[in-house]
Motif scaffolding. Structure first.
Motif, PDB file in Angstrom:
ATOM      1  N   HIS A 160     -11.026   3.863  -0.428  1.00 23.20           N
ATOM      2  CA  HIS A 160      -9.685   3.532  -1.143  1.00 23.20           C
ATOM      3  C   HIS A 160      -8.703   4.317  -0.810  1.00 23.20           C
ATOM      4  N   PHE A 161      -9.127   5.608  -0.681  1.00 26.84           N
ATOM      5  CA  PHE A 161      -8.097   6.589  -0.461  1.00 26.84           C
ATOM      6  C   PHE A 161      -7.534   6.313   1.094  1.00 26.84           C
ATOM      7  N   GLU A 162      -8.433   6.164   1.928  1.00 29.79           N
ATOM      8  CA  GLU A 162      -7.972   5.921   3.260  1.00 29.79           C
ATOM      9  C   GLU A 162      -7.207   4.658   3.337  1.00 29.79           C
ATOM     10  N   LYS A 163      -7.363   3.670   2.444  1.00 32.17           N
ATOM     11  CA  LYS A 163      -6.394   2.604   2.588  1.00 32.17           C
ATOM     12  C   LYS A 163      -5.139   2.798   1.983  1.00 32.17           C
ATOM     13  N   ILE A 164      -4.833   3.471   1.033  1.00 32.67           N
ATOM     14  CA  ILE A 164      -3.439   3.825   0.353  1.00 32.67           C
ATOM     15  C   ILE A 164      -2.680   5.035   0.932  1.00 32.67           C
ATOM     16  N   LEU A 165      -3.283   5.741   1.628  1.00 34.77           N
ATOM     17  CA  LEU A 165      -2.904   6.888   2.355  1.00 34.77           C
ATOM     18  C   LEU A 165      -1.570   6.676   3.132  1.00 34.77           C
ATOM     19  N   PRO A 166      -1.606   5.779   4.184  1.00 34.70           N
ATOM     20  CA  PRO A 166      -0.305   5.680   5.120  1.00 34.70           C
ATOM     21  C   PRO A 166       0.906   5.326   4.043  1.00 34.70           C
ATOM     22  N   ALA A 201      -5.193   4.746  -5.453  1.00 38.11           N
ATOM     23  CA  ALA A 201      -6.676   4.453  -5.066  1.00 38.11           C
ATOM     24  C   ALA A 201      -7.355   3.780  -6.319  1.00 38.11           C
ATOM     25  N   ALA A 202      -7.093   4.049  -7.402  1.00 38.38           N
ATOM     26  CA  ALA A 202      -7.634   3.463  -8.552  1.00 38.38           C
ATOM     27  C   ALA A 202      -7.471   1.739  -8.451  1.00 38.38           C
ATOM     28  N   ASP A 203      -6.048   1.731  -8.231  1.00 37.19           N
ATOM     29  CA  ASP A 203      -5.565   0.241  -8.052  1.00 37.19           C
ATOM     30  C   ASP A 203      -6.129  -0.653  -7.129  1.00 37.19           C
ATOM     31  N   GLN A 204      -6.488   0.272  -5.712  1.00 37.27           N
ATOM     32  CA  GLN A 204      -7.036  -0.347  -4.814  1.00 37.27           C
ATOM     33  C   GLN A 204      -8.378  -0.678  -5.024  1.00 37.27           C
TER      34      GLN A 204
END
Length: 79
Positions: free
Chosen positions: A67-73, A51-54
């Protein structure tokens, strides 16, 4: 700023596990509980790092729920 390692209390992990067990008589022994606790720590750390990288890739200085929603899948597929 000192860097501290995140961790979960085994008692908390045990309580969460018991919430999802069908049989109330089932107990979780110490070694498996330590393993699950460590897996949760690693999973959480990986999620935070991604999430930090995103956020960094998007030019943001703070990590948000988006950001978490984008990396979660991808995170769930990798685990």
């Amino acid at each position: 700023m000192s860097q501290q390692s995140a961790s979960f209390k085994p008692k908390t992990v045990s309580s969460v596990l018991k919430l999802h067990l069908k049989n109330e008589k089932v107990t979780v022994k110490k070694r498996p509980l330590c393993l699950v606790t460590e897996l949760m720590r690693i999973f959480s750390k990986e999620a935070l790092t991604r999430a930090a990288d995103q956020a960094k890739n998007e030019g943001d200085s703070q990590v948000t729920l988006e950001h978490f929603e984008k990396i979660l899948p991808q995170l769930l597929l990798d685990m």
